[in-house]
Enzyme design. Structure first.
Site, PDB file in Angstrom:
ATOM      1  N   LYS A 103       0.832  -1.212   0.000  1.00 29.34           N
ATOM      2  CA  LYS A 103       0.000   0.000   0.000  1.00 29.34           C
ATOM      3  C   LYS A 103       0.865   1.260   0.000  1.00 29.34           C
ATOM      4  O   LYS A 103       0.602   2.202  -0.742  1.00 29.34           O
ATOM      5  CB  LYS A 103      -0.909   0.042   1.240  1.00 29.34           C
ATOM      6  CG  LYS A 103      -1.862  -1.122   1.353  1.00 29.34           C
ATOM      7  CD  LYS A 103      -2.817  -0.946   2.531  1.00 29.34           C
ATOM      8  CE  LYS A 103      -2.181  -0.978   3.903  1.00 29.34           C
ATOM      9  NZ  LYS A 103      -1.700  -2.306   4.337  1.00 29.34           N
ATOM     10  N   ARG A 135      -9.118   0.860   9.642  1.00 27.83           N
ATOM     11  CA  ARG A 135      -8.733  -0.533   9.869  1.00 27.83           C
ATOM     12  C   ARG A 135      -9.799  -1.299  10.636  1.00 27.83           C
ATOM     13  O   ARG A 135      -9.606  -2.493  10.893  1.00 27.83           O
ATOM     14  CB  ARG A 135      -7.448  -0.570  10.688  1.00 27.83           C
ATOM     15  CG  ARG A 135      -6.181  -0.814   9.870  1.00 27.83           C
ATOM     16  CD  ARG A 135      -5.034  -0.670  10.841  1.00 27.83           C
ATOM     17  NE  ARG A 135      -3.830  -1.344  10.492  1.00 27.83           N
ATOM     18  CZ  ARG A 135      -2.788  -0.763   9.902  1.00 27.83           C
ATOM     19  NH1 ARG A 135      -2.867   0.468   9.489  1.00 27.83           N
ATOM     20  NH2 ARG A 135      -1.680  -1.439   9.707  1.00 27.83           N
ATOM     21  N   ARG A 149      11.601  -6.611   4.502  1.00 25.02           N
ATOM     22  CA  ARG A 149      11.478  -5.160   4.342  1.00 25.02           C
ATOM     23  C   ARG A 149      12.448  -4.455   5.287  1.00 25.02           C
ATOM     24  O   ARG A 149      12.650  -4.870   6.425  1.00 25.02           O
ATOM     25  CB  ARG A 149      10.043  -4.749   4.676  1.00 25.02           C
ATOM     26  CG  ARG A 149       9.817  -3.241   4.622  1.00 25.02           C
ATOM     27  CD  ARG A 149       8.365  -2.914   4.490  1.00 25.02           C
ATOM     28  NE  ARG A 149       7.629  -3.078   5.736  1.00 25.02           N
ATOM     29  CZ  ARG A 149       6.334  -2.793   5.857  1.00 25.02           C
ATOM     30  NH1 ARG A 149       5.639  -2.372   4.804  1.00 25.02           N
ATOM     31  NH2 ARG A 149       5.716  -2.964   7.005  1.00 25.02           N
ATOM     32  N   ARG A 204      11.794  -2.577  10.893  1.00 29.64           N
ATOM     33  CA  ARG A 204      10.778  -2.113  11.840  1.00 29.64           C
ATOM     34  C   ARG A 204      10.574  -3.195  12.894  1.00 29.64           C
ATOM     35  O   ARG A 204      10.557  -4.378  12.573  1.00 29.64           O
ATOM     36  CB  ARG A 204       9.446  -1.878  11.096  1.00 29.64           C
ATOM     37  CG  ARG A 204       9.395  -0.541  10.401  1.00 29.64           C
ATOM     38  CD  ARG A 204       8.198  -0.421   9.479  1.00 29.64           C
ATOM     39  NE  ARG A 204       6.918  -0.859  10.050  1.00 29.64           N
ATOM     40  CZ  ARG A 204       5.753  -0.726   9.420  1.00 29.64           C
ATOM     41  NH1 ARG A 204       5.700  -0.168   8.215  1.00 29.64           N
ATOM     42  NH2 ARG A 204       4.638  -1.139   9.971  1.00 29.64           N
ATOM     43  N   ARG A 238       0.112  -9.311  13.446  1.00 33.18           N
ATOM     44  CA  ARG A 238      -0.536  -8.301  12.598  1.00 33.18           C
ATOM     45  C   ARG A 238      -1.461  -8.960  11.582  1.00 33.18           C
ATOM     46  O   ARG A 238      -2.524  -8.439  11.263  1.00 33.18           O
ATOM     47  CB  ARG A 238       0.524  -7.457  11.884  1.00 33.18           C
ATOM     48  CG  ARG A 238       1.180  -6.458  12.836  1.00 33.18           C
ATOM     49  CD  ARG A 238       2.473  -5.938  12.296  1.00 33.18           C
ATOM     50  NE  ARG A 238       2.286  -5.026  11.188  1.00 33.18           N
ATOM     51  CZ  ARG A 238       3.233  -4.758  10.286  1.00 33.18           C
ATOM     52  NH1 ARG A 238       4.401  -5.350  10.349  1.00 33.18           N
ATOM     53  NH2 ARG A 238       2.998  -3.907   9.329  1.00 33.18           N
TER      54      ARG A 238
HETATM   55  P1  AMP Z   1       1.262   0.398   9.089  1.00 30.41           P
HETATM   56  O1  AMP Z   1       2.479   1.229   8.824  1.00 30.41           O
HETATM   57  O2  AMP Z   1       0.028   0.872   8.352  1.00 30.41           O
HETATM   58  O3  AMP Z   1       1.520  -1.088   8.897  1.00 30.41           O
HETATM   59  O4  AMP Z   1       0.902   0.587  10.643  1.00 30.41           O
HETATM   60  C1  AMP Z   1       1.815   0.207  11.653  1.00 30.41           C
HETATM   61  C2  AMP Z   1       1.108   0.071  12.985  1.00 30.41           C
HETATM   62  O5  AMP Z   1       0.522   1.332  13.352  1.00 30.41           O
HETATM   63  C3  AMP Z   1      -0.050  -0.918  13.030  1.00 30.41           C
HETATM   64  O6  AMP Z   1       0.380  -2.272  13.232  1.00 30.41           O
HETATM   65  C4  AMP Z   1      -0.827  -0.385  14.239  1.00 30.41           C
HETATM   66  O7  AMP Z   1      -0.162  -0.684  15.448  1.00 30.41           O
HETATM   67  C5  AMP Z   1      -0.718   1.122  14.027  1.00 30.41           C
HETATM   68  N1  AMP Z   1      -1.812   1.644  13.168  1.00 30.41           N
HETATM   69  C6  AMP Z   1      -1.686   2.235  11.935  1.00 30.41           C
HETATM   70  N2  AMP Z   1      -2.881   2.596  11.449  1.00 30.41           N
HETATM   71  C7  AMP Z   1      -3.796   2.229  12.397  1.00 30.41           C
HETATM   72  C8  AMP Z   1      -5.206   2.301  12.461  1.00 30.41           C
HETATM   73  N3  AMP Z   1      -5.937   2.809  11.450  1.00 30.41           N
HETATM   74  N4  AMP Z   1      -5.817   1.839  13.577  1.00 30.41           N
HETATM   75  C9  AMP Z   1      -5.112   1.336  14.620  1.00 30.41           C
HETATM   76  N5  AMP Z   1      -3.772   1.190  14.602  1.00 30.41           N
HETATM   77  C10 AMP Z   1      -3.109   1.638  13.510  1.00 30.41           C
END
Ligand code: AMP
Length: 211
Positions: free
Chosen positions: A13, A87, A126, A155, A166
């Site tokens: 994404k 989400r 990654r 990360r 996740r």
């Molecule tokens: P991402 O970079 O989108 O994979 O997000 C990394 C982490 O940020 C996720 O595993 C969650 O811990 C948190 N996170 C990001 N977006 C959301 C969301 N919309 N709702 C809740 N937690 C989020």
């Protein structure tokens, strides 16, 4: 275009959103990037979110709603691509009502679909540039030689236990959002497999048709 790029962690994404920024000049709104920045800068919100993000749990919804709304307001509620928000069904309802409060709505939700094997490979290999936020993949997009090695990290939530967590969070909490957007007539499911530019073409076809 006012779109949501949807799909499991590691589906691409973020990279595809950057492509839309470059090709269509839209604003990329990633709650993950905003959260990691808040954590790095040790803001109050960042301190509240840190443990959730690092262990791969969802951050309490009100916090991400606040971040997403701030970024949407900055973008003037138009010409944006949301990545990682919404989400949950609650977040999806908030987004629809927050946009409607500003007299607007989404033009499309693009859900990228890939197999679990591809996801685990993409996430575990990654790496991220802590200065620029750019992502690399050990096999397909190696770190350029001029990037200092100390700037490149994995990360914490891309390590094996967090990846599995996740993915299970995605299945339980996030996947139902697909049905929500289908019911609203906004959903476009496309394959996230193949080369980057194959996926990019598929996304542009949908994104351009609704803007
Ligand atoms: P991402 O970079 O989108 O994979 O997000 C990394 C982490 O940020 C996720 O595993 C969650 O811990 C948190 N996170 C990001 N977006 C959301 C969301 N919309 N709702 C809740 N937690 C989020």
């Amino acid at each position: 275009m006012r779109i949501v790029l949807f799909g499991p962690p590691g589906v691409g994404k973020g990279s595809q959103a950057s492509m839309l920024v470059e090709k269509r000049g839209v604003t990329h709104i990633s709650t993950g990037i905003l959260l990691r920045r808040a954590i790095r800068e040790e803001t109050e919100l960042g301190q509240k979110a840190r443990d959730y993000v690092e262990s791969g749990h969802l951050v309490p919804g009100e916090l991400v709603r606040e971040l997403a709304n701030g970024a949407l307001a900055e973008a003037g509620y138009d010409q944006f691509v949301l990545d990682g928000y919404p989400r949950t069904i609650d977040q999806a309802n908030w987004l629809m009502s927050d946009l409607s409060d500003h007299g607007t709505s989404l033009t499309a939700v693009i859900s990228l679909v890939v197999s679990d094997d591809v996801i685990v490979d993409r996430l575990s290999k990654r790496r991220i540039n802590v200065r620029t936020g750019e992502n690399y993949h050990l096999d397909y997009k190696p770190v350029p030689p001029d990037v200092p090695p100390e700037d490149v990290v994995q990360r914490k939530d891309d390590r094996a236990e967090a990846i599995l967590h996740r993915l299970s969070v995605y299945r339980k909490k996030t996947f139902p959002v697909v049905a929500f957007f289908r019911d609203h007539g906004l959903l476009h499911e496309i394959s996230g497999e193949g080369t980057f530019s194959d996926v990019c073409d598929r996304i542009l076809q949908v994104a351009d048709s609704g803007s």
